[in-house]
Design a protein around this motif. Structure first.
Motif, PDB file in Angstrom:
ATOM      1  N   ILE A  72       0.875  -1.174   0.000  1.00  0.00           N
ATOM      2  CA  ILE A  72       0.000   0.000   0.000  1.00  0.00           C
ATOM      3  C   ILE A  72       0.911   1.222   0.000  1.00  0.00           C
ATOM      4  O   ILE A  72       1.811   1.321   0.842  1.00  0.00           O
ATOM      5  CB  ILE A  72      -0.916   0.056   1.230  1.00  0.00           C
ATOM      6  N   THR A  73       0.689   2.135  -0.935  1.00  0.00           N
ATOM      7  CA  THR A  73       1.495   3.350  -0.995  1.00  0.00           C
ATOM      8  C   THR A  73       0.598   4.558  -1.202  1.00  0.00           C
ATOM      9  O   THR A  73      -0.534   4.438  -1.697  1.00  0.00           O
ATOM     10  CB  THR A  73       2.520   3.298  -2.150  1.00  0.00           C
ATOM     11  N   VAL A  74       1.107   5.719  -0.826  1.00  0.00           N
ATOM     12  CA  VAL A  74       0.383   6.960  -1.052  1.00  0.00           C
ATOM     13  C   VAL A  74       1.271   7.956  -1.781  1.00  0.00           C
ATOM     14  O   VAL A  74       2.499   7.873  -1.738  1.00  0.00           O
ATOM     15  CB  VAL A  74      -0.104   7.600   0.272  1.00  0.00           C
ATOM     16  N   SER A  75       0.624   8.895  -2.436  1.00  0.00           N
ATOM     17  CA  SER A  75       1.309  10.074  -2.967  1.00  0.00           C
ATOM     18  C   SER A  75       0.554  11.292  -2.467  1.00  0.00           C
ATOM     19  O   SER A  75      -0.680  11.292  -2.425  1.00  0.00           O
ATOM     20  CB  SER A  75       1.364  10.051  -4.496  1.00  0.00           C
ATOM     21  N   LEU A  76       1.313  12.317  -2.062  1.00  0.00           N
ATOM     22  CA  LEU A  76       0.729  13.541  -1.527  1.00  0.00           C
ATOM     23  C   LEU A  76       0.924  14.673  -2.530  1.00  0.00           C
ATOM     24  O   LEU A  76       2.035  14.917  -3.001  1.00  0.00           O
ATOM     25  CB  LEU A  76       1.398  13.916  -0.197  1.00  0.00           C
ATOM     26  N   ASP A  77      -0.154  15.364  -2.845  1.00  0.00           N
ATOM     27  CA  ASP A  77      -0.133  16.481  -3.801  1.00  0.00           C
ATOM     28  C   ASP A  77      -0.595  17.745  -3.089  1.00  0.00           C
ATOM     29  O   ASP A  77      -1.741  17.829  -2.654  1.00  0.00           O
ATOM     30  CB  ASP A  77      -1.042  16.156  -4.982  1.00  0.00           C
ATOM     31  N   LEU A  78       0.300  18.702  -2.979  1.00  0.00           N
ATOM     32  CA  LEU A  78      -0.037  19.984  -2.364  1.00  0.00           C
ATOM     33  C   LEU A  78       0.157  21.111  -3.376  1.00  0.00           C
ATOM     34  O   LEU A  78       0.642  22.190  -3.055  1.00  0.00           O
ATOM     35  CB  LEU A  78       0.834  20.202  -1.118  1.00  0.00           C
ATOM     36  N   SER A  79      -0.236  20.850  -4.621  1.00  0.00           N
ATOM     37  CA  SER A  79      -0.138  21.869  -5.668  1.00  0.00           C
ATOM     38  C   SER A  79      -0.908  23.117  -5.273  1.00  0.00           C
ATOM     39  O   SER A  79      -0.481  24.247  -5.532  1.00  0.00           O
ATOM     40  CB  SER A  79      -0.685  21.327  -6.990  1.00  0.00           C
ATOM     41  N   ASP A  80      -2.068  22.926  -4.656  1.00  0.00           N
ATOM     42  CA  ASP A  80      -2.849  24.007  -4.074  1.00  0.00           C
ATOM     43  C   ASP A  80      -2.531  24.037  -2.585  1.00  0.00           C
ATOM     44  O   ASP A  80      -2.824  23.076  -1.868  1.00  0.00           O
ATOM     45  CB  ASP A  80      -4.337  23.754  -4.298  1.00  0.00           C
ATOM     46  N   PRO A  81      -1.898  25.095  -2.077  1.00  0.00           N
ATOM     47  CA  PRO A  81      -1.513  25.127  -0.661  1.00  0.00           C
ATOM     48  C   PRO A  81      -2.682  25.043   0.309  1.00  0.00           C
ATOM     49  O   PRO A  81      -2.476  24.815   1.499  1.00  0.00           O
ATOM     50  CB  PRO A  81      -0.777  26.464  -0.527  1.00  0.00           C
ATOM     51  N   GLN A  82      -3.905  25.219  -0.204  1.00  0.00           N
ATOM     52  CA  GLN A  82      -5.095  25.116   0.640  1.00  0.00           C
ATOM     53  C   GLN A  82      -5.728  23.728   0.593  1.00  0.00           C
ATOM     54  O   GLN A  82      -6.701  23.471   1.301  1.00  0.00           O
ATOM     55  CB  GLN A  82      -6.141  26.149   0.203  1.00  0.00           C
ATOM     56  N   LEU A  83      -5.166  22.837  -0.232  1.00  0.00           N
ATOM     57  CA  LEU A  83      -5.813  21.547  -0.441  1.00  0.00           C
ATOM     58  C   LEU A  83      -4.777  20.436  -0.599  1.00  0.00           C
ATOM     59  O   LEU A  83      -3.993  20.438  -1.545  1.00  0.00           O
ATOM     60  CB  LEU A  83      -6.697  21.588  -1.691  1.00  0.00           C
ATOM     61  N   LEU A  84      -4.786  19.482   0.326  1.00  0.00           N
ATOM     62  CA  LEU A  84      -3.941  18.290   0.215  1.00  0.00           C
ATOM     63  C   LEU A  84      -4.747  17.194  -0.445  1.00  0.00           C
ATOM     64  O   LEU A  84      -5.864  16.891  -0.031  1.00  0.00           O
ATOM     65  CB  LEU A  84      -3.478  17.826   1.589  1.00  0.00           C
ATOM     66  N   VAL A  85      -4.190  16.595  -1.489  1.00  0.00           N
ATOM     67  CA  VAL A  85      -4.808  15.443  -2.142  1.00  0.00           C
ATOM     68  C   VAL A  85      -3.925  14.237  -1.905  1.00  0.00           C
ATOM     69  O   VAL A  85      -2.746  14.223  -2.289  1.00  0.00           O
ATOM     70  CB  VAL A  85      -5.002  15.672  -3.656  1.00  0.00           C
ATOM     71  N   MET A  86      -4.470  13.227  -1.238  1.00  0.00           N
ATOM     72  CA  MET A  86      -3.729  11.990  -0.998  1.00  0.00           C
ATOM     73  C   MET A  86      -4.315  10.871  -1.861  1.00  0.00           C
ATOM     74  O   MET A  86      -5.494  10.542  -1.734  1.00  0.00           O
ATOM     75  CB  MET A  86      -3.789  11.581   0.480  1.00  0.00           C
ATOM     76  N   THR A  87      -3.492  10.323  -2.732  1.00  0.00           N
ATOM     77  CA  THR A  87      -3.894   9.208  -3.584  1.00  0.00           C
ATOM     78  C   THR A  87      -3.276   7.939  -3.031  1.00  0.00           C
ATOM     79  O   THR A  87      -2.058   7.842  -2.877  1.00  0.00           O
ATOM     80  CB  THR A  87      -3.434   9.437  -5.038  1.00  0.00           C
TER      81      THR A  87
END
Length: 284
Positions: free
Chosen positions: A263-278
């Protein structure tokens, strides 16, 4: 009419039920019992099961299982049209099966039908849901040092970032996508957003290391139920190296973490107001 009896928490994929309601206008069949897991109308994170409904050689495809409810005065509401939260007084809670095509005459109110869930689809969603929960717990653990004020704790005793910031969760086959709002209210609650922004990559690495440790431990995963009906509370529990975790959950899950290769995740903080964890699960 009583609430639908369900068998999916125990992992059932097949069962019989008596047809109670057929609504041809919206193409749904509702019985007194089912192995199908329905998508929740208030928090639709896990999609509903798919499969078949049959009597003898007569069979129809179930395209999705959804929540349904009948009011005390006889009004049927299905899916997003249900005007109240699950468990509200004055409503009987049911599982509806959306069907494809015309119903054969053998399938009618009062007939006993065989319901069969697509096993591969269920297994992939169960892996996705368990992986989603584990990823959120690992996220909480790795972000614990960024809190400057006390907040509620998660089942592992870490500050509950998931509970405080999650605004949406969507589970799919072997994975999920979760969105977390990192706005003013979270900063007021004591979260160091700037510190997080400066260490996203390092924290992603630590989350994945923790998930690898949990998968390697191969702990048991199960669903405990308060009763046999769709309206009864259900709790997901899982054995982890740090102890057993558990919290309310209406979905389906794997039986053991040995069902994962990773199980792995990737964290996307392209928008500093929104964390997207896939989150991505690799089946064993």
């Amino acid at each position: 009419m009583e609430s639908t009896r369900i068998t999916f928490p125990a992992g059932s994929l097949q069962g019989d039920g008596e047809v109670l309601i057929i609504d041809r206008e919206i193409a749904v069949v509702i019985g007194d019992a089912t192995p199908f897991h329905p998508v929740d109308h208030t928090w639709p994170d896990q999609p509903g099961d798919v499969g078949t409904l049959s009597v003898g050689d007569a069979q129809v495809v179930v395209t999705e299982a959804v929540m349904a409810a009948v009011s005390d005065d006889g009004v049927l509401a299905v899916g997003a049209d249900i005007p109240v939260k699950r468990g509200a007084d004055g409503w009987t809670w049911l599982v509806a099966h959306r069907i494809e095509g015309e119903l054969p005459p053998e399938i009618s109110v009062g007939s006993v039908v065989t319901l069969e869930v697509d096993a591969e689809h269920r297994a992939a969603l169960s892996r996705g849901h368990t992986a989603c929960h584990l990823a959120s717990l690992a996220l909480d653990a790795v972000l614990a040092d960024l809190w400057r004020k006390e907040i509620a704790m998660d089942p592992l005793g870490n500050p509950d970032f998931e509970g405080k910031a999650n605004q949406s969760s969507r589970i799919h086959a072997d994975g999920s996508v979760d969105e977390y709002r990192l706005g003013k209210s979270l900063r007021k609650a004591g979260f160091d957003s700037e510190g997080f922004a400066g260490s996203v990559d390092e924290r992603e690495t630590r989350i994945n290391a923790l998930l690898a440790e949990w998968v390697a431990a191969g702990g048991e995963s199960r669903i405990e139920v308060d009763g046999p009906n769709i309206s009864d509370r259900r709790t997901w529990r899982c054995e982890l190296p740090g102890g057993e975790v558990g919290f309310l959950c209406g979905g389906t899950h794997v039986r053991s973490l040995t069902e994962f290769a990773a199980i792995t995740v990737s964290l996307d903080l392209s928008d500093p107001q929104l964390l997207v964890m896939t989150t991505t699960a690799v089946p064993a």
